[in-house]
Each structure stands twice: as C-alpha cells, then as structure tokens.
Design a protein around this motif. Structure first.
Motif, PDB file in Angstrom:
ATOM      1  N   GLU A 229       0.823  -1.201   0.000  1.00 48.57           N
ATOM      2  CA  GLU A 229       0.000   0.000   0.000  1.00 48.57           C
ATOM      3  C   GLU A 229       0.865   1.263   0.000  1.00 48.57           C
ATOM      4  O   GLU A 229       0.560   2.236  -0.714  1.00 48.57           O
ATOM      5  CB  GLU A 229      -0.925  -0.002   1.217  1.00 48.57           C
ATOM      6  N   GLY A 236       1.635   6.941  -6.645  1.00 44.08           N
ATOM      7  CA  GLY A 236       0.537   7.837  -6.950  1.00 44.08           C
ATOM      8  C   GLY A 236       0.849   9.304  -6.760  1.00 44.08           C
ATOM      9  O   GLY A 236       0.134  10.165  -7.293  1.00 44.08           O
ATOM     10  N   TYR A 248      -3.307   6.332 -17.202  1.00 40.50           N
ATOM     11  CA  TYR A 248      -3.305   5.102 -16.414  1.00 40.50           C
ATOM     12  C   TYR A 248      -3.500   3.895 -17.324  1.00 40.50           C
ATOM     13  O   TYR A 248      -3.891   4.018 -18.492  1.00 40.50           O
ATOM     14  CB  TYR A 248      -4.392   5.153 -15.339  1.00 40.50           C
ATOM     15  N   PRO A 253      -6.201  -2.026 -12.628  1.00 43.10           N
ATOM     16  CA  PRO A 253      -7.157  -1.169 -11.908  1.00 43.10           C
ATOM     17  C   PRO A 253      -6.512  -0.314 -10.825  1.00 43.10           C
ATOM     18  O   PRO A 253      -7.038   0.762 -10.500  1.00 43.10           O
ATOM     19  CB  PRO A 253      -8.140  -2.181 -11.304  1.00 43.10           C
ATOM     20  N   GLN A 254      -5.385  -0.772 -10.279  1.00 45.68           N
ATOM     21  CA  GLN A 254      -4.769   0.006  -9.215  1.00 45.68           C
ATOM     22  C   GLN A 254      -4.264   1.348  -9.728  1.00 45.68           C
ATOM     23  O   GLN A 254      -4.294   2.343  -9.003  1.00 45.68           O
ATOM     24  CB  GLN A 254      -3.619  -0.787  -8.581  1.00 45.68           C
ATOM     25  N   THR A 255      -3.819   1.394 -10.976  1.00 46.81           N
ATOM     26  CA  THR A 255      -3.360   2.671 -11.531  1.00 46.81           C
ATOM     27  C   THR A 255      -4.526   3.642 -11.697  1.00 46.81           C
ATOM     28  O   THR A 255      -4.384   4.844 -11.468  1.00 46.81           O
ATOM     29  CB  THR A 255      -2.646   2.475 -12.881  1.00 46.81           C
ATOM     30  N   GLU A 256      -5.687   3.133 -12.078  1.00 47.06           N
ATOM     31  CA  GLU A 256      -6.869   4.001 -12.186  1.00 47.06           C
ATOM     32  C   GLU A 256      -7.303   4.494 -10.810  1.00 47.06           C
ATOM     33  O   GLU A 256      -7.715   5.652 -10.659  1.00 47.06           O
ATOM     34  CB  GLU A 256      -8.018   3.261 -12.864  1.00 47.06           C
ATOM     35  N   GLN A 257      -7.198   3.622  -9.807  1.00 48.42           N
ATOM     36  CA  GLN A 257      -7.563   4.033  -8.457  1.00 48.42           C
ATOM     37  C   GLN A 257      -6.678   5.175  -7.983  1.00 48.42           C
ATOM     38  O   GLN A 257      -7.135   6.105  -7.304  1.00 48.42           O
ATOM     39  CB  GLN A 257      -7.450   2.843  -7.500  1.00 48.42           C
ATOM     40  N   LEU A 258      -5.391   5.121  -8.332  1.00 49.86           N
ATOM     41  CA  LEU A 258      -4.488   6.211  -7.956  1.00 49.86           C
ATOM     42  C   LEU A 258      -4.905   7.528  -8.587  1.00 49.86           C
ATOM     43  O   LEU A 258      -4.762   8.597  -7.973  1.00 49.86           O
ATOM     44  CB  LEU A 258      -3.051   5.861  -8.357  1.00 49.86           C
ATOM     45  N   HIS A 260      -8.052   8.339  -9.281  1.00 54.81           N
ATOM     46  CA  HIS A 260      -9.239   8.782  -8.543  1.00 54.81           C
ATOM     47  C   HIS A 260      -8.858   9.429  -7.211  1.00 54.81           C
ATOM     48  O   HIS A 260      -9.558  10.338  -6.735  1.00 54.81           O
ATOM     49  CB  HIS A 260     -10.168   7.595  -8.289  1.00 54.81           C
ATOM     50  N   GLU A 261      -7.778   8.977  -6.609  1.00 46.67           N
ATOM     51  CA  GLU A 261      -7.370   9.477  -5.303  1.00 46.67           C
ATOM     52  C   GLU A 261      -6.555  10.762  -5.395  1.00 46.67           C
ATOM     53  O   GLU A 261      -6.328  11.415  -4.372  1.00 46.67           O
ATOM     54  CB  GLU A 261      -6.550   8.408  -4.580  1.00 46.67           C
TER      55      GLU A 261
END
Length: 499
Positions: A229, A236, A248, A253-258, A260-261
C-alpha cells in the motif's frame, strides 16, 4: 534548527547563498544536487555512509570544487543545516531523517529541488512516468516522439540526465537547453515529493506535471516502502497537481484508483491506455493501428490514427502498451499524430530488453535479462509461444505461483539457474508439473554456457529460448547487463555464424 522562509526559493535566481544544505548521498543524483547548490553559492556539506574506493573517488571530485564531504557517516545531521537533500534509495527510516524532523529541518528530494531551480520565465513543462516495469523504455519512446515533433527534450530523472542537471542546462546563448522534460521517476524519488495536498497553492510545493503516467503496479521494493500500500501510494504522488492528463493502464485497476485518489488541477483528465479498441478519452489498438480517442476534436465519434503496431520496436504486447502510454503523454503536450509515428519508428530499445540475439537451428534466442521481477517476466513470456524459459537468480522474497500459472501453456521447458532457483522450481511443480525442468547448479563464469546448452537441447525449431529471469542478477553477475551479455555470448557460441 532551520528558521528560513523557504517559500521564496522557487527558481534558480533565488538567494540560494543564504541557505546551508546537507546532501545525503554522493552518487550520481547526490553529486548533481551538491554541484548545483554549490554553484549557486549555497553552503553544502555532502555526507555518505560508505568510505570505500568508489566513495573516496566521488568525494575527491566534489572536494575539488570546494564542497565539504564527510564519508562513513550518513546517520547524523550536521550542524547549522537549513535543508536536507535526500538522494533516492536512502531509506526513510534512517536516523538521519528522524534527526531532521526533530530539528525542524525540511527534507527535499532531487525532484523537488529541481522544481525549485526551474527558470522564472517559461520553464520547460514536465511529462513524467513511473511504474513497476517499463519506465525506461516508455520515457525513451516519449523522448523520441518529442524529438520527432521538433522539440529539444531531455530524458531525465531515474534515467539519463539527473533532473537537476536537466533543469539547469543552458544552450550556447545561455538560454534553457530544453523545451520539455521527459522524466522517469522511481518510487524512491516520488516518496520524497511533498504531496499536492500539503501545498496546493504554493509554487514551491510539489512539482506539477503537465501530464503523468503510472504504467503498472506490482509488489516491489517492499523492504524499502514497508508495504504494498505504501509503495503504491508513493507511485501515486506523481499525479499530484497534474495539469492536463493523468494517464493510467486500463489493464491495471490500481493505476486508475491512484488517479481517482489524486488531487489535480481543474480540468485535468483521466486518460486510459490499453491493447483493445479505445473507449471515450482513451488510447488503444484498432486492428493494427494505435489510436487516440482522447486528444481529438470530437472524441465521441472519431479517433486519430497514430502509428501501426509494426512501428513499435519490438511489437510485443507490453511494449505496445508502453508506446500507447508514451503517445498519450506526448499528445497531452500537443504533438501531432505524425510525430508519434515517426518517433516510434526512430526508437531503438536499450540492451537486454526483449532483444533478439540470434536464430540458431530454427530457434530464436531472446535476451530479456532486464526482467528482474515476476511482473516483468510475465510480460516477456506473454510475447512468445512455445518457450524454453531460462529463469532464476535472487528472488528478493518474491513468489512465482501467479507467474507460472499464467505462463504454463506457453512453456516447452524450463532451465533454472541461480541462488533461488528452487523457489521457481516449487512453483512449477505446483502449477506446471508436466513441463520439463532442468537445474544448473554451477555459478562460475562458464555457468551460462551450460544453461544455454541445456536450453538448446530442449528447444525445437520454431521455439523461443527466452532469458527472462524474474530475479535479480547479483548472486552471479554484477548486474542484469552482465548477465545478458553472458547469455548472448553463450548463444553465439552455439553457432559463430549466427546472428
């Protein structure tokens, strides 16, 4: 304890001579920072935990410029320091950083220092790339595309030129040497960036990339970051304050989540890239064409043709993904489609990255010694069918179940080498029990000849013998390049006329 107002130090014309710096680390990045700050009149003390021949050589080079250097101690903070500059790779748990926090001394990384050293007028915009794998290839592709558009560009940061040197470089007329910077940033470098949330309106705060990309996220450097994490969160940071586009990976999907954050500037867009047809605001592949459906006048109904898959060298799937990421950053900067095509055609990959060495008796031999972790090896294995896989080395605590499970249908056979080969062997026994496995226990200078000989005996015409070790090289070789060179030499020894 530092009491200086550092908000004024936002360009190379600031009164740097008023500050005292400690630069931790005298390697390439640390030496670059020390030279730059000394040249601006600041007091600089460079420290390094090593006191070996290499450290003493580096120290003498800095001392010749008039910079104070202290070797053998990077745990204690010197007195009267206003700012501590952290070289990438120095673990944040070192007592040095605790001492800085206790003394109220701010810590800057080389990227933040470079941001503060930019010219006041018309500074070159930054296009930045990070990820677990593919960073160097993608940043060099990006630089090639930018050059094809007529721009003066430096590939800098974790590759090529130190970012501080790139920012301060001048042409023959004394003007900034580059129009735009293509930056490769490691998780170590990004860790030391202030977050955008910490100083969103302060030009002296976190660097604001024009556009940035996270190519992929896979567990790596966990001993340094402490957890998956924390590693992902540091990656990110590259998106913080982004101006035009956060790029991304649609397959991760983790790159897209970054994205969004991330806190970004108003109007900054999320732009995905992937190997399928591009959706709205994305980059992708249609038939044999690389297509942009993000930076076009009507992205709802049209897409720009950028290049063909054949323009990507080599056209392996993960390398096509790299090309799409580079294209997305370049298009965010405003280059025309033809520059993407011309830049990709001109690009030549670095050595030991899925490099074809030779064809011997109908078998292709490919060197991807740079695949030093499972994520990179998986991408390499996905590029070929009917593979005799050469793997092994230092596993760095990694497991290989997912790697083997995903590649088992492509494996003709496996030849294992290196200190942690048993870890891969166990994964093969669990997930690919029918695949023949040969172990080579030798570790001397002739070991690779034995490995390649075993692989050649197992291969059939039409197969690919692939060196994609999924492990680090230091158990047997100085670096992955030396390992790849040994592989290439052994392959050519099979048939001196090959290649």
């Amino acid at each position: 304890m530092s009491s200086k107002d550092l908000s004024t130090f936002t360009h190379h014309g600031a009164p740097w001579a008023e500050l005292s710096f400690c630069v931790a680390g005298t390697g390439v990045t640390g030496a670059s920072a020390a030279r730059a700050l000394h040249g601006l009149g600041a007091r600089v003390v460079a420290i390094d935990g090593f006191d070996d021949d290499n450290a003493r050589r580096r120290a003498e080079e800095l001392r010749a410029l008039g910079i104070e250097v202290r070797l053998g101690d990077d745990e204690n903070l010197p007195e009267r320091v206003d700012v501590l500059i952290a070289s990438p790779g120095l673990q944040p748990t070192k007592p040095l950083f605790a001492a800085a926090r206790a003394a109220g001394v701010p810590v800057w990384g080389d990227v933040e220092l470079a941001w503060r050293l930019r010219p006041r007028e018309n500074p070159a915009p930054w296009l930045a790339i990070t990820g677990t794998n593919g960073k160097t290839t993608t940043v060099r592709m990006l630089a090639s595309i930018l050059e094809a558009s007529g721009k003066r560009v430096a590939a800098a940061g974790n590759v090529g030129t130190p970012v501080v040197d790139a920012v301060l470089a001048r042409d023959g007329d004394g003007e900034p040497a580059y129009d735009v910077l293509a930056l490769e940033l490691s998780s170590f470098q990004l860790h030391w960036l202030p977050t955008w949330e910490e100083s969103p309106k302060d030009d002296a705060g976190a660097p604001r990339m024009l556009a940035a990309a996270v190519l992929n996220i896979a567990p790596d450097h966990l001993d340094w970051h402490g957890s998956p994490e924390a590693y992902a969160a540091d990656k990110g940071r590259i998106y913080g304050g982004c101006q035009i586009a956060c790029v991304y990976n649609l397959a991760d999907p983790q790159t897209e989540q970054l994205v969004h954050e991330a806190e970004v500037e108003e109007g900054c867009r999320a732009v995905g890239f992937g190997l399928g047809p591009p959706g709205l605001s994305n980059f992708g592949v249609v038939d044999d064409l690389l297509a942009d459906r993000a930076f076009v006048p009507d992205r709802h109904s049209t897409a720009a043709e950028l290049a063909t898959v054949g323009d990507v060298n080599p056209p392996a799937p993960h390398n096509v993904a790299n090309a799409l990421a580079a294209a997305a950053l370049a298009r965010a900067y405003g280059v025309p489609p033809v520059a993407v095509r011309d830049g990709l055609r001109a690009f030549r990959p670095d050595a030991h990255r899925i490099a074809h060495v030779a064809t011997v008796a109908g078998v292709d031999y490919v060197d991807d010694s740079k695949a030093t972790n499972g994520h990179a090896a998986a991408a390499s294995l996905a590029a070929y069918r009917d593979i005799v896989w050469i793997a092994g080395g230092l596993a760095k605590g990694a497991s290989f179940d997912d790697l083997v499970s995903g590649a088992k249908n492509r494996l003709r056979a496996v030849v294992l080498m290196g200190a942690d080969r048993a870890v891969i062997k166990d994964a093969l026994a669990r997930h690919a029990p029918d695949v023949p496995v040969v172990e080579v226990a030798a570790t001397d200078t002739g070991a690779m000849e034995l490995v390649v000989g075993e692989a050649a005996a197992l291969a059939r015409p039409g197969d690919t013998v692939l060196l994609a070790p999924a492990c680090a090289s230091m158990d047997m070789y100085a670096n992955y390049g030396k390992r790849g060179d040994a592989f290439a030499d052994a392959v050519r020894g099979l048939d001196p006329a090959a290649g």
